[in-house]
Design a protein around this motif. Structure first.
Motif, PDB file in Angstrom:
ATOM      1  N   GLN A 177       0.782  -1.143  -0.043  1.00 28.77           N
ATOM      2  CA  GLN A 177      -0.144   0.385  -0.001  1.00 28.77           C
ATOM      3  C   GLN A 177       0.863   1.212   0.135  1.00 28.77           C
ATOM      4  N   ARG A 178       0.645   2.556  -0.047  1.00 25.74           N
ATOM      5  CA  ARG A 178       0.956   3.708  -0.066  1.00 25.74           C
ATOM      6  C   ARG A 178       1.463   4.189   1.914  1.00 25.74           C
ATOM      7  N   TYR A 179       2.892   4.088   2.215  1.00 20.40           N
ATOM      8  CA  TYR A 179       2.717   4.499   3.595  1.00 20.40           C
ATOM      9  C   TYR A 179       3.132   5.966   3.750  1.00 20.40           C
ATOM     10  N   GLY A 180       3.744   6.093   2.589  1.00 15.74           N
ATOM     11  CA  GLY A 180       4.749   7.505   2.493  1.00 15.74           C
ATOM     12  C   GLY A 180       5.525   7.688   3.455  1.00 15.74           C
ATOM     13  N   PHE A 181       6.420   8.919   3.699  1.00 16.59           N
ATOM     14  CA  PHE A 181       7.430   9.091   4.283  1.00 16.59           C
ATOM     15  C   PHE A 181       7.839  10.626   4.182  1.00 16.59           C
ATOM     16  N   HIS A 182       9.022  11.000   5.419  1.00 15.66           N
ATOM     17  CA  HIS A 182       9.637  12.300   5.437  1.00 15.66           C
ATOM     18  C   HIS A 182       7.885  12.435   6.626  1.00 15.66           C
ATOM     19  N   LEU A 209       5.973  20.721   0.558  1.00 14.10           N
ATOM     20  CA  LEU A 209       6.963  20.025  -0.531  1.00 14.10           C
ATOM     21  C   LEU A 209       7.854  20.049  -0.020  1.00 14.10           C
ATOM     22  N   HIS A 210       8.587  19.105   0.489  1.00 14.72           N
ATOM     23  CA  HIS A 210       9.807  18.385   0.972  1.00 14.72           C
ATOM     24  C   HIS A 210      10.638  18.277   0.113  1.00 14.72           C
ATOM     25  N   LEU A 211      11.474  19.237  -0.242  1.00 19.76           N
ATOM     26  CA  LEU A 211      12.773  18.507  -1.416  1.00 19.76           C
ATOM     27  C   LEU A 211      13.898  18.629  -0.698  1.00 19.76           C
ATOM     28  N   GLY A 212      14.612  17.078  -0.912  1.00 22.08           N
ATOM     29  CA  GLY A 212      15.818  17.325  -0.837  1.00 22.08           C
ATOM     30  C   GLY A 212      16.305  16.700  -1.465  1.00 22.08           C
ATOM     31  N   ASN A 213      17.326  15.374  -1.168  1.00 22.80           N
ATOM     32  CA  ASN A 213      18.242  14.888  -2.086  1.00 22.80           C
ATOM     33  C   ASN A 213      16.680  13.310  -2.667  1.00 22.80           C
ATOM     34  N   GLY A 214      16.547  13.189  -1.348  1.00 22.37           N
ATOM     35  CA  GLY A 214      14.615  12.824  -1.631  1.00 22.37           C
ATOM     36  C   GLY A 214      14.088  13.972  -1.440  1.00 22.37           C
ATOM     37  N   ALA A 215      13.200  13.577  -1.852  1.00 19.28           N
ATOM     38  CA  ALA A 215      11.664  14.255  -1.746  1.00 19.28           C
ATOM     39  C   ALA A 215      10.585  13.707  -2.432  1.00 19.28           C
ATOM     40  N   SER A 216       9.076  14.720  -1.319  1.00 19.51           N
ATOM     41  CA  SER A 216       7.914  14.085  -1.468  1.00 19.51           C
ATOM     42  C   SER A 216       7.639  15.144  -0.818  1.00 19.51           C
ATOM     43  N   ALA A 217       5.803  15.027  -1.642  1.00 16.69           N
ATOM     44  CA  ALA A 217       5.289  15.820  -1.243  1.00 16.69           C
ATOM     45  C   ALA A 217       3.326  15.491  -0.545  1.00 16.69           C
ATOM     46  N   SER A 218       2.931  15.926   0.170  1.00 20.61           N
ATOM     47  CA  SER A 218       1.540  15.882   1.179  1.00 20.61           C
ATOM     48  C   SER A 218       0.591  16.989   0.532  1.00 20.61           C
ATOM     49  N   ALA A 219      -0.600  16.378   0.349  1.00 23.85           N
ATOM     50  CA  ALA A 219      -1.853  17.249   1.463  1.00 23.85           C
ATOM     51  C   ALA A 219      -2.222  17.508   2.486  1.00 23.85           C
ATOM     52  N   CYS A 225      -3.233  13.748   6.641  1.00 23.99           N
ATOM     53  CA  CYS A 225      -2.629  13.833   6.410  1.00 23.99           C
ATOM     54  C   CYS A 225      -3.543  13.145   4.932  1.00 23.99           C
ATOM     55  N   VAL A 226      -3.879  13.298   4.017  1.00 31.05           N
ATOM     56  CA  VAL A 226      -5.087  12.653   3.061  1.00 31.05           C
ATOM     57  C   VAL A 226      -4.102  12.132   1.882  1.00 31.05           C
ATOM     58  N   ASP A 227      -3.229  12.619   1.712  1.00 30.95           N
ATOM     59  CA  ASP A 227      -3.076  11.884   0.539  1.00 30.95           C
ATOM     60  C   ASP A 227      -0.923  12.757   0.265  1.00 30.95           C
ATOM     61  N   THR A 228      -0.333  11.793   0.031  1.00 34.91           N
ATOM     62  CA  THR A 228       1.752  11.636  -0.126  1.00 34.91           C
ATOM     63  C   THR A 228       1.752  10.973  -1.080  1.00 34.91           C
ATOM     64  N   SER A 229       2.655  12.312  -1.910  1.00 33.20           N
ATOM     65  CA  SER A 229       3.992  11.007  -3.631  1.00 33.20           C
ATOM     66  C   SER A 229       4.496  10.472  -2.988  1.00 33.20           C
ATOM     67  N   MET A 230       5.054  10.046  -1.829  1.00 30.78           N
ATOM     68  CA  MET A 230       6.032   8.355  -1.960  1.00 30.78           C
ATOM     69  C   MET A 230       4.887   7.713  -1.821  1.00 30.78           C
ATOM     70  N   GLY A 231       5.333   5.938  -1.787  1.00 30.60           N
ATOM     71  CA  GLY A 231       4.025   5.272  -1.550  1.00 30.60           C
ATOM     72  C   GLY A 231       4.713   3.512  -0.471  1.00 30.60           C
ATOM     73  N   LEU A 232       4.875   3.059  -0.932  1.00 29.75           N
ATOM     74  CA  LEU A 232       5.862   1.801  -0.432  1.00 29.75           C
ATOM     75  C   LEU A 232       7.062   1.433   0.092  1.00 29.75           C
ATOM     76  N   THR A 233       7.725   2.585  -1.236  1.00 36.30           N
ATOM     77  CA  THR A 233       8.772   2.788  -0.808  1.00 36.30           C
ATOM     78  C   THR A 233       8.969   4.234  -1.050  1.00 36.30           C
ATOM     79  N   PRO A 234      10.313   4.155  -0.352  1.00 41.39           N
ATOM     80  CA  PRO A 234      10.395   6.092  -0.542  1.00 41.39           C
ATOM     81  C   PRO A 234      11.272   6.773  -2.633  1.00 41.39           C
ATOM     82  N   LEU A 235      10.824   5.818  -3.199  1.00 35.61           N
ATOM     83  CA  LEU A 235      11.059   5.522  -4.692  1.00 35.61           C
ATOM     84  C   LEU A 235       9.815   6.259  -5.251  1.00 35.61           C
ATOM     85  N   GLU A 236       8.826   6.256  -4.920  1.00 39.15           N
ATOM     86  CA  GLU A 236       7.508   6.821  -6.105  1.00 39.15           C
ATOM     87  C   GLU A 236       7.808   8.652  -5.573  1.00 39.15           C
TER      88      GLU A 236
END
Length: 413
Positions: A177-182, A209-219, A225-236
């Motif tokens: 499933q989508r877990y999300g990180f950061h 918008l968490h923008l580092g070498n790893g990057a993710s977005a969240s709503a 949190c109701v949605d986030t860009s990373m998924g099962l792993t931090p790759l998505e």
């Protein structure tokens, strides 16, 4: 003596980052890093923040146990030893908590077993986190050890956002499933953004918008949190320093069948040889901007792809939230790369988003608005502080409300 200090540990596969904080005023007493653990060229860099010069050791450090013992010696030299009665807890960053851990948790054998069970979905991170925890528990078995999970903030996502559209039985069997990180960063920054706007977190909708070498977005709607860009792993999700972010899953099959690549080779490609470094050979945004200024077309294309993906997520999460009070940039690139912020917001005026060039160019360590006063939606820069978030969550769990602020000289150096 009231115990008000929290030691925060972030254990990587070959490193330990640490900070010692006093929760009376959220001040840092010491920070440090042990890196290249297990190598001949190990290094420990320790900085006391209330007086004293930074110290550095360059010598072999065999494992995490030796690393943490060396950290304890450095802290003791500043009168901040791990045996101090002022130490209330040790807070640990744990990357993957699955669906089970939704809050900071005092660590016991059952918690350790569950974190270990999650290793297949976090093979690079959870083993290192476990090593740090077990070493710290051996050094201070009497002290509460708290796990703060990167995934916890995202467990409020509805199933419509967290579940992938694959066979339900297969997904459940393998915990897909989508877990999300950061999550600690998104939690801290969304709350600080509400404060910046003079509102309560539950009254504010924010795109982070968490923008580092790893990057993710969240709503984030009303602090959840109701949605986030990373998924099962931090790759998505977003384009990152060395990670591809979103790709058609069939790319993997194509590379294995046509390119004769193994699963491990594809894993390395997408996680370590893609993103900005795969597009132009650099994953440092400062270097990419320098190359763009010199007319480098590969750097320009990498930047444009990076920004295009950002815009897509801003638009998507605007639609998910329905009403947006602020778009906020954080982490290394988000806090320091004004051209990225400007490019990501450019052309979104119809959504009420715009950036003031003068405000955007100002460099500051403080939370700030970079949108003009007339903007319908605020655009902000809020420096993240994951260590403080971990310390606050750990202290609140083991000691209750944070004590009233007691300022003292040098508290905020």
């Amino acid at each position: 003596m009231t115990a008000t200090r929290v030691l925060v540990l972030n254990s990587g596969s070959s490193s330990v980052k640490y900070q010692l904080l006093d929760m009376r005023d959220s001040s840092r007493l010491a920070v440090g890093l042990v890196e290249r653990i297990g190598e001949e060229a190990s290094r420990l860099k320790h900085t006391p923040l209330l007086g004293g010069e930074p110290r550095e050791q360059n010598r072999p450090i065999a494992d995490h146990e030796e690393a943490l013992k060396a950290v304890a010696v450095e802290l003791a030299q500043d009168g901040l030893g791990l045996d101090s009665p002022e130490l209330a807890a040790i807070g640990h960053r744990v990357v993957h908590g699955g669906k089970f851990f939704t809050q900071p948790t005092v660590i016991d054998d059952a918690v350790l077993a569950e974190v270990e069970r999650l290793i297949p979905v976090a093979p690079l991170h959870n083993p290192a986190n476990l090593t740090g925890i077990r070493t710290a528990m051996a050094l201070r078995p009497d002290l509460p050890q708290v796990a703060v999970f990167d995934t916890a903030f995202h467990t409020t996502m509805p199933e419509s956002a967290s579940r992938y559209a694959i066979d339900v039985r297969t997904a459940d069997e393998h915990r897909i499933q989508r877990y999300g990180f950061h999550g600690t960063s998104h939690a801290y920054v969304s709350r600080k953004t509400a404060e910046l706007l003079g509102k309560e977190a539950e009254d504010v909708n924010v795109i982070v918008l968490h923008l580092g070498n790893g990057a993710s977005a969240s709503a984030v709607r009303g602090g959840r949190c109701v949605d986030t860009s990373m998924g099962l792993t931090p790759l998505e999700g977003l384009v990152m320093g060395t990670r591809s972010g979103d790709v058609d899953p069939a790319v993997i099959f194509h590379l294995m069948r046509v390119g004769s690549m193994s699963a491990d080779e594809v894993d390395v490609l997408l996680n370590k040889k893609s993103g900005l470094i795969g597009l132009c050979g650099d994953n440092d945004m400062r270097e990419i901007r320098r190359r763009i200024d010199e007319g480098d077309q590969a750097a320009r294309l990498a930047f444009d792809i990076y920004v295009h993906r950002l815009k897509k997520y801003i638009g998507a999460y605007y639609a998910v939230l329905g009403r947006v009070d602020a778009v906020v940039f954080t982490a290394g690139v988000g806090e320091n790369a004004a051209p990225v912020r400007e490019a990501a917001i450019a052309g979104l005026e119809e959504l009420g988003l715009t950036v003031d060039g003068g405000l955007n160019s100002v460099r500051s360590d403080e939370p700030r608005l970079i949108s003009p006063e007339y903007a319908r939606v605020a655009v902000a820069v809020v420096p993240t502080d994951e260590e403080l978030e971990i310390a606050q969550q750990s202290y609140a769990l083991v000691r209750g409300p944070i004590p009233a602020t007691t300022e003292r000289p040098g508290a905020h150096l």
